[in-house]
Write a protein that holds these residues in place. Structure first.
Motif, PDB file in Angstrom:
ATOM      1  N   HIS B  14      -3.146  34.506 -14.290  1.00  0.00           N
ATOM      2  CA  HIS B  14      -4.490  34.779 -13.823  1.00  0.00           C
ATOM      3  C   HIS B  14      -5.186  33.452 -13.455  1.00  0.00           C
ATOM      4  O   HIS B  14      -5.442  32.626 -14.322  1.00  0.00           O
ATOM      5  CB  HIS B  14      -5.219  35.505 -14.961  1.00  0.00           C
ATOM      6  N   GLY B  37     -16.978  36.924 -16.346  1.00  0.00           N
ATOM      7  CA  GLY B  37     -15.584  36.759 -15.955  1.00  0.00           C
ATOM      8  C   GLY B  37     -15.401  35.866 -14.746  1.00  0.00           C
ATOM      9  O   GLY B  37     -14.285  35.695 -14.252  1.00  0.00           O
ATOM     10  N   SER B  38     -16.480  35.258 -14.256  1.00  0.00           N
ATOM     11  CA  SER B  38     -16.359  34.425 -13.065  1.00  0.00           C
ATOM     12  C   SER B  38     -15.796  33.040 -13.378  1.00  0.00           C
ATOM     13  O   SER B  38     -15.494  32.280 -12.466  1.00  0.00           O
ATOM     14  CB  SER B  38     -17.728  34.289 -12.384  1.00  0.00           C
ATOM     15  N   GLY B  39     -15.687  32.704 -14.662  1.00  0.00           N
ATOM     16  CA  GLY B  39     -15.082  31.422 -15.037  1.00  0.00           C
ATOM     17  C   GLY B  39     -16.067  30.364 -15.490  1.00  0.00           C
ATOM     18  O   GLY B  39     -15.702  29.197 -15.637  1.00  0.00           O
ATOM     19  N   SER B  41     -17.593  29.881 -18.478  1.00  0.00           N
ATOM     20  CA  SER B  41     -17.222  29.280 -19.761  1.00  0.00           C
ATOM     21  C   SER B  41     -15.992  28.396 -19.603  1.00  0.00           C
ATOM     22  O   SER B  41     -15.933  27.287 -20.139  1.00  0.00           O
ATOM     23  CB  SER B  41     -16.920  30.360 -20.797  1.00  0.00           C
ATOM     24  N   THR B  42     -15.018  28.899 -18.878  1.00  0.00           N
ATOM     25  CA  THR B  42     -13.783  28.136 -18.698  1.00  0.00           C
ATOM     26  C   THR B  42     -14.082  26.802 -18.029  1.00  0.00           C
ATOM     27  O   THR B  42     -13.554  25.766 -18.435  1.00  0.00           O
ATOM     28  CB  THR B  42     -12.776  28.952 -17.867  1.00  0.00           C
ATOM     29  N   GLU B  51     -10.465  23.597 -22.983  1.00  0.00           N
ATOM     30  CA  GLU B  51      -9.395  24.197 -22.179  1.00  0.00           C
ATOM     31  C   GLU B  51      -8.782  23.072 -21.374  1.00  0.00           C
ATOM     32  O   GLU B  51      -9.510  22.261 -20.804  1.00  0.00           O
ATOM     33  CB  GLU B  51      -9.932  25.260 -21.208  1.00  0.00           C
ATOM     34  N   HIS B 194     -27.962  33.086 -18.852  1.00  0.00           N
ATOM     35  CA  HIS B 194     -28.524  34.197 -18.078  1.00  0.00           C
ATOM     36  C   HIS B 194     -30.049  34.138 -18.095  1.00  0.00           C
ATOM     37  O   HIS B 194     -30.706  35.044 -17.608  1.00  0.00           O
ATOM     38  CB  HIS B 194     -28.040  35.533 -18.643  1.00  0.00           C
TER      39      HIS B 194
HETATM   40  N1  LIG Z   1      -7.875  32.031 -23.425  1.00  0.00           N
HETATM   41  C1  LIG Z   1      -7.781  32.873 -22.381  1.00  0.00           C
HETATM   42  N2  LIG Z   1      -6.608  33.481 -22.105  1.00  0.00           N
HETATM   43  C2  LIG Z   1      -6.483  34.319 -21.046  1.00  0.00           C
HETATM   44  N3  LIG Z   1      -7.474  34.626 -20.212  1.00  0.00           N
HETATM   45  C3  LIG Z   1      -8.677  34.050 -20.415  1.00  0.00           C
HETATM   46  C4  LIG Z   1      -8.886  33.154 -21.520  1.00  0.00           C
HETATM   47  N4  LIG Z   1     -10.178  32.731 -21.483  1.00  0.00           N
HETATM   48  C5  LIG Z   1     -10.735  33.339 -20.421  1.00  0.00           C
HETATM   49  N5  LIG Z   1      -9.853  34.128 -19.781  1.00  0.00           N
HETATM   50  C6  LIG Z   1     -10.103  34.916 -18.574  1.00  0.00           C
HETATM   51  O1  LIG Z   1     -10.654  34.059 -17.612  1.00  0.00           O
HETATM   52  C7  LIG Z   1     -11.669  34.713 -16.869  1.00  0.00           C
HETATM   53  C8  LIG Z   1     -12.925  33.890 -16.896  1.00  0.00           C
HETATM   54  O2  LIG Z   1     -13.416  33.848 -18.221  1.00  0.00           O
HETATM   55  P1  LIG Z   1     -14.728  33.067 -18.627  1.00  0.00           P
HETATM   56  O3  LIG Z   1     -14.916  33.277 -20.076  1.00  0.00           O
HETATM   57  O4  LIG Z   1     -14.657  31.678 -18.140  1.00  0.00           O
HETATM   58  O5  LIG Z   1     -15.840  33.858 -17.813  1.00  0.00           O
HETATM   59  P2  LIG Z   1     -17.410  33.729 -17.929  1.00  0.00           P
HETATM   60  O6  LIG Z   1     -17.902  33.495 -16.550  1.00  0.00           O
HETATM   61  O7  LIG Z   1     -17.779  32.748 -18.965  1.00  0.00           O
HETATM   62  O8  LIG Z   1     -17.817  35.186 -18.378  1.00  0.00           O
HETATM   63  P3  LIG Z   1     -18.954  35.649 -19.406  1.00  0.00           P
HETATM   64  O9  LIG Z   1     -20.236  35.641 -18.635  1.00  0.00           O
HETATM   65  O10 LIG Z   1     -18.536  37.023 -19.758  1.00  0.00           O
HETATM   66  O11 LIG Z   1     -18.951  34.703 -20.550  1.00  0.00           O
HETATM   67  C9  LIG Z   1     -11.827  36.090 -17.477  1.00  0.00           C
HETATM   68  O12 LIG Z   1     -11.158  37.013 -16.654  1.00  0.00           O
HETATM   69  C10 LIG Z   1     -11.143  35.983 -18.811  1.00  0.00           C
HETATM   70  O13 LIG Z   1     -10.547  37.209 -19.156  1.00  0.00           O
END
Ligand SMILES: Nc1ncnc2c1ncn2[C@@H]1O[C@H](COP(=O)(O)OP(=O)(O)OP(=O)(O)O)[C@@H](O)[C@H]1O
Ligand SMILES: [Mg+2]
Lengths: 243, 240
Positions: B14, B37-39, B41-42, B51, B194
């Motif tokens: 993914h 889920g837009s990424g 946090s990542t 990460e 948010h």
């Molecule tokens: N450790 C992980 N292993 C596998 N997939 C992950 C992991 N961490 C995040 N993901 C996937 O990466 C994508 C982005 O996640 P992320 O947490 O960065 O989104 P986000 O923008 O912070 O969302 P939210 O607003 O819900 O916090 C999601 O589809 C999530 O399922």
């Protein structure tokens, strides 16, 4: 009835009073407790190390695997498999008659061998208990530690392990109780623990009922004391949980 | 302060971050918004290597922190992080939560750390909680402590990942208030949130992320009143 009572009295006399036989019990309790306590210390120390190796390996981030850790983890896994996959008594026989074959049969050598064997054995079980405790801690605790610049091991030591320990205290208590009872098999290498004491008295006096019931009662008493102490410790810890 | 070049992050198969390049200058307050889920946090967690990027390069203060032999623990000391779920150390008192890292890392003596902790506790309005434990605090209090804990390290930059999302509504204000104060003192900040009111008021720049990319960015005014991209408009119409 009267006859039975008379023979019981004789049993008591021969088991405890004759030739100061009670000494076998006193010394036996000492040996049993010594082996249990030191084996436990060794088991927990080594068990924590094994648990950290296993968890550190499993928690490594994707691509950057440390090869040394990989080797240590494989060794740890083999160790856990072998120790948990063979009978305790067989391990004891191998340790004394094979590994320590050249050692003289002194009480002190026998005790050291028993402590080492039970410690190494217990470590395998303690390792898995601690590892389950480590895994039960929220990943955010590790991340918070790392985000402040603390190393993996500093965070483990100051944050994760203390919490993990608290969570697995009941399981560790059970391991300790299992250990105290299991030490009775040291008789096979001739160490004069509590069980061996009763067997010696049986050999000397041909009494079986009183000595064996007596040691059963003593083991039971030790286990109950331990259970009580663990309960107290757990309550203390929960009280300091600050809820 | 921090420069990201062609950052990509893949979880299993993914692709979560797709070739992101971005620069955050000293003193900037960058707010990152976008759908779940837009990424977001990542992306934030890649900045301090919680990460590890699949590919790409991250420069912090000119140093390539993704290079094989950088001391990431040293780098992280300069980047505070505040989490959605606070992540206070459960087994330590509030004061110990604050002093653990600076003392262990030999940045302060115990006495200095104690004094600094007391100063920061006063600053976040919780001077009487030094000897309390995390479990005894409300969510808002925990998050204020978490901010103080990060400030103890005197970071050059702070990362906030939805710091108010886990809070009851009545506690959001007290946490945002402290974040504003930190911002006013000149801290470089990257904030996933948010709270659009906070973004409008504090952000020097707003990034809108969707599907692993930064779709659009600009001043709060540009993004909130004049979004150009369809996806941004769509997202804002749902949250504003
Ligand atoms: N450790 C992980 N292993 C596998 N997939 C992950 C992991 N961490 C995040 N993901 C996937 O990466 C994508 C982005 O996640 P992320 O947490 O960065 O989104 P986000 O923008 O912070 O969302 P939210 O607003 O819900 O916090 C999601 O589809 C999530 O399922
Ligand atoms: Mg998120």
């Amino acid at each position: 009835m009267e006859k039975w009572f008379e023979s019981l009295k004789l049993g008591f006399y021969q088991t405890f009073i004759l030739d100061n036989n009670y000494q076998y019990f006193v010394k036996g309790i000492g040996v049993t407790l010594t082996v249990t306590i030191f084996a436990l210390i060794l088991g927990v120390a080594l068990g924590v190390v094994l648990a950290i190796i296993r968890s550190a390996h499993d928690q490594q981030a994707g691509k950057h695997k440390n090869p040394v850790l990989g080797i240590l983890n494989t060794l740890a896994k083999i160790y856990l498999t072998v120790i948990r996959g063979t009978p305790m008594m067989v391990q004891l026989l191998i340790m004394w008659f094979v590994v320590w074959a050249s050692a003289r049969s002194t009480d002190s050598n026998l005790i050291k061998c028993a402590i080492l064997t039970f410690g190494l054995n217990s470590a395998a079980y303690v390792a898995e208990i601690i590892r389950s405790g480590i895994m039960s801690i929220d990943a955010g605790q590790m991340e918070a530690g790392r985000s402040l610049g603390l190393s993996y091991y500093a965070t483990m030591k100051c944050i994760i392990i203390p919490q993990a320990f608290k969570n697995v205290l009941p399981a560790l208590g059970n391991e300790m109780i299992a250990l105290i009872k299991e030490t009775s098999i040291v008789t096979v290498i001739g160490l004069k623990d509590l069980t061996k004491g009763a067997m010696i008295i049986q050999g000397k006096t041909f009494q079986a009922f009183v000595p064996f019931i007596a040691i059963a009662a003593i083991y039971l008493f030790m286990v109950m004391m331990l259970t009580w102490m663990m309960g107290k410790l757990e309550r203390r810890m929960r009280a300091s949980d600050h809820r | 302060m921090i420069t990201v070049n062609h950052l990509t992050k893949v979880f299993e198969k993914h692709v979560v971050l797709k070739d992101i390049s971005e620069h955050i200058a000293p003193g900037e307050k960058v707010v990152i918004i976008g759908p779940s889920g837009s990424g977001k946090s990542t992306f934030l967690r890649c900045l301090n290597l919680l990460e590890y990027p699949t590919s790409g390069q991250i420069l912090f203060d000119g140093k390539d922190i993704t290079a094989p032999h950088t001391d990431i623990n040293e780098i992280r000391q300069h980047m505070g992080m505040v989490f959605q779920h606070f992540n206070l150390f459960q087994n330590l008192s509030i004061e110990e939560n604050l002093t653990l890292a600076p003392v262990r890392l030999k940045l302060m003596t115990k006495q200095e750390a104690h004094e600094e902790a007391m100063r920061l506790l006063k600053r976040v309005g919780l001077p009487d909680k030094a000897n309390a434990y995390p479990i005894q605090l409300s969510g808002g209090q925990k998050q204020r402590i978490a901010i103080a804990r990060a400030l103890m390290m005197k970071p050059k930059m702070m990362l906030f990942d939805e710091p108010t999302s886990a809070l009851d509504p009545e506690m959001v204000g007290e946490v945002l208030e402290i974040m504003k104060e930190v911002a006013d003192e000149g801290m470089t900040m990257a904030v996933v949130t948010h709270e659009m009111g906070f973004a409008r008021e504090v952000a020097t720049r707003v990034l809108f992320m969707d599907e692993g990319r930064i779709i659009e960015q600009g001043t709060p005014d540009e993004i909130f009143t004049n979004p150009k991209e369809e996806r941004t408009k769509n997202f804002l119409s749902k949250v504003l």
